[in-house]
Design an enzyme around this catalytic site. Structure first.
Site, PDB file in Angstrom:
ATOM      1  N   CYS A 108      65.231 -12.002  -3.520  1.00  0.00           N
ATOM      2  CA  CYS A 108      65.388 -12.991  -4.579  1.00  0.00           C
ATOM      3  C   CYS A 108      66.868 -13.284  -4.784  1.00  0.00           C
ATOM      4  O   CYS A 108      67.739 -12.576  -4.311  1.00  0.00           O
ATOM      5  CB  CYS A 108      64.796 -12.463  -5.886  1.00  0.00           C
ATOM      6  SG  CYS A 108      63.143 -11.796  -5.693  1.00  0.00           S
ATOM      7  N   ARG A 249      47.675  -7.419 -18.110  1.00  0.00           N
ATOM      8  CA  ARG A 249      47.398  -6.022 -17.771  1.00  0.00           C
ATOM      9  C   ARG A 249      46.568  -5.398 -18.885  1.00  0.00           C
ATOM     10  O   ARG A 249      46.779  -5.681 -20.059  1.00  0.00           O
ATOM     11  CB  ARG A 249      48.697  -5.211 -17.636  1.00  0.00           C
ATOM     12  CG  ARG A 249      49.720  -5.770 -16.672  1.00  0.00           C
ATOM     13  CD  ARG A 249      51.009  -4.987 -16.770  1.00  0.00           C
ATOM     14  NE  ARG A 249      52.064  -5.546 -15.948  1.00  0.00           N
ATOM     15  CZ  ARG A 249      53.323  -5.081 -15.941  1.00  0.00           C
ATOM     16  NH1 ARG A 249      53.657  -4.060 -16.727  1.00  0.00           N
ATOM     17  NH2 ARG A 249      54.229  -5.641 -15.164  1.00  0.00           N
TER      18      ARG A 249
END
Length: 265
Positions: A108, A249
């Site tokens: 990245c 999550r």
């Protein structure tokens, strides 16, 4: 059909608190692919060696080199040399000062930020989809993505991305580069003329500005992630009319932008 392998086996020393042993481990592979566009070197992408045709098509569309799959006259890949040859029905009109001989890595950061605004301003458009999804559907799609990610379970070394309806995963790709996984989705959608405005992107990594812009180019109005967004990504999501959802999550999630697409009972 490809002869390239996505993983290799390697003997590694595994150490825990009270013991250590040599064991066979499965390691994800990296593969440099150099794209030649109308006989000129265009870019080198470091990727997982699978679904290369889809990735090349999606990458070229994301960079503004093509607008549709019909613009591609011929595409061939020399796996042994790591070259992709693409001939278009039109002349290449992109400025080589922006596009030629770039090396795009699997990591990245600055590898893509240095030329990020030029091509993205030309190809990222506000989302138009009127799609609506429930929190339960968002969580179900994230579980489906994780359950279908075999290479990630084997190696822990790839990002996973999927194009979904509100109810099910339609396309799923993996790659060491998070942008590559999204380009593979984009390329497949262009190849098969898959409508994207009424679809959801589900992604394993964080929602960076780069990822958000990929979603805009693909045309999806909703992006779901099990990880965090960045501030710039959320600014772009607001501007580009994209619903960004993170931290999906344990039956929890955060909705950051354009919450009207999340159907809360």
């Amino acid at each position: 059909m490809t002869n390239l392998t996505q993983t290799i086996h390697r003997s590694v020393l595994k150490i825990s608190a009270d013991q250590h042993d040599w064991e066979e481990d499965e390691i994800v592979t990296e593969y440099p692919l150099t794209i030649f566009l109308n006989d000129e070197e265009f870019a080198t992408i470091v990727c997982t060696p699978a679904d290369l045709v889809e990735m090349v098509i999606g990458f070229l569309a994301a960079e503004g080199a093509i607008k549709s799959y019909e613009e591609v006259k011929q595409l061939s890949i020399d796996e042994a040399q790591g070259f992709a040859y693409v001939d278009l029905h039109k002349e290449t009109i992109l400025s080589q000062s922006f596009y030629s001989k770039r090396r795009i890595t699997s990591c990245c950061g600055k590898s893509r930020q240095s030329f990020y605004f030029f091509s993205d301003a030309r190809t990222a458009k506000p989302a138009e989809g009127a799609i609506s999804v429930t929190p339960e559907q968002c969580m179900h799609l994230m579980r489906e993505l994780q359950a279908s990610s075999d290479i990630h379970r084997q190696t822990g070394g790839v990002h996973n991305a999927a194009l979904c309806s509100p109810d099910q995963v339609l396309l799923q790709y993996s790659d060491i580069g998070r942008h590559n996984a999204l380009d593979k989705i984009y390329g497949k959608c262009l190849q098969d003329q898959i409508e994207t405005q009424d679809k959801v992107l589900v992604f394993s990594g964080r929602i960076s500005s780069e990822v958000l812009l990929k979603a805009a180019k693909i045309g999806a109005a909703v992006i779901l992630s099990k990880s965090a967004p960045t501030d710039l990504a959320l600014q772009l999501a607001e501007e580009l009319n994209i619903t960004a959802v993170g931290f999906i999550r344990n039956d929890k999630m955060n909705v950051y932008t354009h919450i009207h697409r999340i159907a809360i009972s």
